[in-house]
Write a protein that holds these residues in place. Structure first.
Motif, PDB file in Angstrom:
ATOM      1  N   GLN A 135      74.859  32.575  32.053  1.00  0.00           N
ATOM      2  CA  GLN A 135      73.438  32.508  32.667  1.00  0.00           C
ATOM      3  C   GLN A 135      73.185  33.442  33.850  1.00  0.00           C
ATOM      4  OE1 GLN A 135      74.809  28.578  34.168  1.00  0.00           O
ATOM      5  NE2 GLN A 135      73.265  27.536  33.269  1.00  0.00           N
ATOM      6  N   LEU A 136      74.102  34.403  33.825  1.00  0.00           N
ATOM      7  CA  LEU A 136      74.306  35.588  34.953  1.00  0.00           C
ATOM      8  C   LEU A 136      73.324  36.406  34.544  1.00  0.00           C
ATOM      9  CD1 LEU A 136      78.038  35.837  35.465  1.00  0.00           C
ATOM     10  CD2 LEU A 136      76.635  34.706  37.013  1.00  0.00           C
ATOM     11  N   LYS A 137      72.531  36.857  35.583  1.00  0.00           N
ATOM     12  CA  LYS A 137      71.302  37.993  35.316  1.00  0.00           C
ATOM     13  C   LYS A 137      71.654  39.151  36.389  1.00  0.00           C
ATOM     14  CE  LYS A 137      69.006  35.380  32.338  1.00  0.00           C
ATOM     15  NZ  LYS A 137      70.021  35.301  31.430  1.00  0.00           N
ATOM     16  N   PRO A 138      71.308  40.326  35.952  1.00  0.00           N
ATOM     17  CA  PRO A 138      71.397  41.714  36.778  1.00  0.00           C
ATOM     18  C   PRO A 138      70.868  41.464  38.246  1.00  0.00           C
ATOM     19  CG  PRO A 138      70.554  41.998  34.579  1.00  0.00           C
ATOM     20  CD  PRO A 138      70.549  40.757  34.726  1.00  0.00           C
ATOM     21  N   ASP A 139      71.792  41.971  39.201  1.00  0.00           N
ATOM     22  CA  ASP A 139      71.172  42.051  40.497  1.00  0.00           C
ATOM     23  C   ASP A 139      71.013  40.625  41.099  1.00  0.00           C
ATOM     24  OD1 ASP A 139      71.376  44.590  41.279  1.00  0.00           O
ATOM     25  OD2 ASP A 139      69.463  45.200  40.276  1.00  0.00           O
ATOM     26  N   THR A 140      71.760  39.598  40.688  1.00  0.00           N
ATOM     27  CA  THR A 140      71.638  38.303  41.449  1.00  0.00           C
ATOM     28  C   THR A 140      72.868  38.093  42.237  1.00  0.00           C
ATOM     29  OG1 THR A 140      72.361  37.387  39.454  1.00  0.00           O
ATOM     30  CG2 THR A 140      70.387  37.343  39.500  1.00  0.00           C
ATOM     31  N   LYS A 141      72.915  36.785  43.136  1.00  0.00           N
ATOM     32  CA  LYS A 141      73.988  36.520  43.854  1.00  0.00           C
ATOM     33  C   LYS A 141      74.150  35.119  44.268  1.00  0.00           C
ATOM     34  CE  LYS A 141      71.087  37.633  47.787  1.00  0.00           C
ATOM     35  NZ  LYS A 141      70.677  38.551  48.946  1.00  0.00           N
ATOM     36  N   GLY A 142      75.166  34.767  44.937  1.00  0.00           N
ATOM     37  CA  GLY A 142      75.241  33.333  45.139  1.00  0.00           C
ATOM     38  C   GLY A 142      75.714  32.457  44.210  1.00  0.00           C
ATOM     39  N   HIS A 143      76.496  33.070  43.263  1.00  0.00           N
ATOM     40  CA  HIS A 143      77.022  32.241  42.166  1.00  0.00           C
ATOM     41  C   HIS A 143      78.361  31.591  42.275  1.00  0.00           C
ATOM     42  CE1 HIS A 143      73.884  34.235  39.731  1.00  0.00           C
ATOM     43  NE2 HIS A 143      74.259  35.396  40.194  1.00  0.00           N
ATOM     44  N   THR A 144      78.443  30.451  41.984  1.00  0.00           N
ATOM     45  CA  THR A 144      79.607  29.939  41.858  1.00  0.00           C
ATOM     46  C   THR A 144      80.224  29.555  40.444  1.00  0.00           C
ATOM     47  OG1 THR A 144      79.212  28.762  43.863  1.00  0.00           O
ATOM     48  CG2 THR A 144      81.029  27.933  42.709  1.00  0.00           C
ATOM     49  N   LEU A 145      81.242  30.036  39.922  1.00  0.00           N
ATOM     50  CA  LEU A 145      81.733  30.082  38.837  1.00  0.00           C
ATOM     51  C   LEU A 145      83.428  29.618  38.644  1.00  0.00           C
ATOM     52  CD1 LEU A 145      80.569  33.076  38.744  1.00  0.00           C
ATOM     53  CD2 LEU A 145      80.287  32.420  36.401  1.00  0.00           C
ATOM     54  N   VAL A 146      83.584  28.737  37.474  1.00  0.00           N
ATOM     55  CA  VAL A 146      85.081  28.436  37.071  1.00  0.00           C
ATOM     56  C   VAL A 146      85.481  29.433  35.913  1.00  0.00           C
ATOM     57  CG1 VAL A 146      87.038  26.792  36.445  1.00  0.00           C
ATOM     58  CG2 VAL A 146      85.048  26.145  38.043  1.00  0.00           C
TER      59      VAL A 146
END
Length: 147
Positions: A18-29
């Protein structure tokens, strides 16, 4: 008057795909697939000398993998096979490809081993992106219409 703190938001866990270029604030395991030290040098910081360490770690979940850039203390946590929670992670672009990073506003924490198998065939860091100028694109479209 008593001040009330706003309630903390529950983290919304994302999947690697689901990650996209130049994005922030992600929480992942994610699980650490591999870790490779790319820079280790001493940096004078006032009176003492601080070590600056950077490692590139391939991390992933059941949807895909991405390169995580670990810095300084984060390097020690990123051991092969470890399951980590990346909080407030961001996507940096490096030579046209996505890299995951956690800066001073985020957190890397080791957690219980996850039960998923990492899907290594889908490496998002191998996808190359090209930066295009949106204004230039709009002008080109306008020229086509008028001619």
């Amino acid at each position: 008057m008593e001040e009330t703190k706003p309630a903390k938001r529950k983290p919304v866990f994302k999947k690697v795909d689901q990650l996209k270029p130049d994005t922030k604030g992600h929480t992942l395991v994610v699980k650490v697939v591999s870790s490779k030290m790319v820079l280790q040098k001493a940096r004078p910081d006032g009176i003492q000398v601080r070590q600056m360490r950077i490692a590139e770690c391939l991390v992933g979940d059941e949807t895909g993998t991405i390169i995580f850039t670990a810095r300084n203390d984060q390097v020690d946590l990123m051991t092969t096979g470890a399951t980590v929670i990346l909080r407030n992670a961001k996507i940096d672009m490096f030579k046209g490809s996505m890299r995951l990073a956690v800066d001073k506003w985020g957190r890397v924490e080791v957690t219980e081993p996850a039960s998923f198998a990492v899907k290594e065939e889908n490496n998002l860091s191998l996808v190359e992106y090209e930066l295009i100028d949106v204004n230039e694109l709009a002008n080109a479209g306008a020229r086509e219409v008028t001619s």
